[in-house]
Design an enzyme around this catalytic site. Structure first.
Site, short mmCIF file in Angstrom:
data_model
loop_
_atom_site.label_atom_id
_atom_site.label_comp_id
_atom_site.label_asym_id
_atom_site.label_seq_id
_atom_site.Cartn_x
_atom_site.Cartn_y
_atom_site.Cartn_z
N HIS A 29 0.84 -1.20 0.00
CA HIS A 29 0.00 0.00 0.00
C HIS A 29 0.87 1.25 0.00
O HIS A 29 1.82 1.34 0.77
CB HIS A 29 -0.91 0.02 1.24
N SER A 30 0.58 2.21 -0.88
CA SER A 30 1.24 3.50 -0.88
C SER A 30 2.76 3.34 -0.99
O SER A 30 3.25 2.75 -1.95
CB SER A 30 0.82 4.28 0.37
N TYR A 31 3.53 3.86 -0.01
CA TYR A 31 4.99 3.66 0.01
C TYR A 31 5.35 2.18 -0.07
O TYR A 31 6.40 1.81 -0.61
CB TYR A 31 5.55 4.28 1.30
N GLY B 221 4.44 0.12 -2.07
CA GLY B 221 4.69 -0.27 -3.44
C GLY B 221 6.17 -0.24 -3.79
O GLY B 221 6.65 -1.07 -4.58
N HIS C 231 -7.53 7.09 0.55
CA HIS C 231 -6.27 6.41 0.24
C HIS C 231 -6.07 5.15 1.08
O HIS C 231 -5.55 4.15 0.58
CB HIS C 231 -5.12 7.40 0.48
#
Length: 238
Positions: free
Chosen positions: A76-78, A80, A218
């Site tokens: 998720h988010s960072y 990735g 998000h």
């Protein structure tokens, strides 16, 4: 059934996957929700040495020492950035990569470069504690920044967020086995509001059409756990 490793984003911890993990386990899947070094329940390990490479090593080490194979690696988010690096280090142990409204980096790219507008805004809160440069200092109401506005879930999230070492966002991802990593199937679960900042043609091509979006904040693993778990279960059954 499948084995999942769910990797959180900046300022979060394994705790953020609790609702999704409960649902996946109820379906019979094995689920790991590690917290990255220096964050959440591992905040006591905070140091100036923590970088993106540290977090990649966290996940690559988990795959190796738990002797996993065919893992569905979710970021998720960072996160990735982290799962891309971990799949590059241990491609033989990963069966699928899932990007959960996540960074989708190129070789030699930092998160700061990849998501400049959002990360540059976070950089304005850069501060030093015990020699560690940190961003995303937790504060009441910060959950709303991640789209968590529920009156119960918001404070619960606020109480668990922790600051992130700036070096994690600034360090460039250096791939070693990109061809092998890119050969691993991938899927993308995206928040509708962030689609405009993505190369959807590239994601659709590389994932063979496995791109889904939902209109939510998000932190979709918290705001829409049923939808996320259902999609992850479907990916496991491909």
């Amino acid at each position: 059934m499948a084995t999942f490793v769910l990797v959180h984003g900046g300022g979060h911890g394994g705790w953020c996957y609790k609702p999704v993990a409960q649902r996946l386990r109820a379906l019979g899947h094995e689920v790991h929700t590690p917290s990255l070094s220096g964050l959440a329940d591992r905040a006591h390990l905070m140091s100036a040495a923590i970088t993106l490479d540290t977090h990649i090593a966290d996940i690559a080490g988990l795959l190796e020492f738990e002797d996993m194979a065919g893992v569905i690696l979710v970021g998720h988010s960072y996160g990735g950035m982290v799962i891309t690096g971990a799949a590059d280090r241990k491609p033989e142990r990963v069966g699928h990569r899932v990007y959960l409204d996540a960074a989708y980096p190129r070789d030699g790219e930092s998160l700061y470069e990849h998501a400049y507008d959002a990360i540059h805004a976070a950089r304005q809160g850069l501060h030093d504690i015990d020699g560690v440069q940190l961003v995303m200092a937790p504060m009441p109401g910060m959950a709303a920044f991640f789209g968590v506005t529920d009156p119960v879930l918001g404070p619960w999230t606020d109480a668990r967020l922790t600051a992130q070492p700036w070096q994690c966002f600034e360090q460039k991802l250096m791939l070693r086995q990109e061809t092998a990593m890119r050969a691993i199937p991938e899927s993308h679960l995206i928040c509708t509001s962030t689609i405009s900042g993505r190369d959807m043609d590239l994601l659709t091509q590389r994932s063979e059409g496995r791109v889904w979006d939902i209109d939510t904040g998000h932190d979709l693993m918290l705001t829409e756990p049923d939808w996320v778990a259902t999609r992850l279960d479907a990916i496991a059954r491909l």
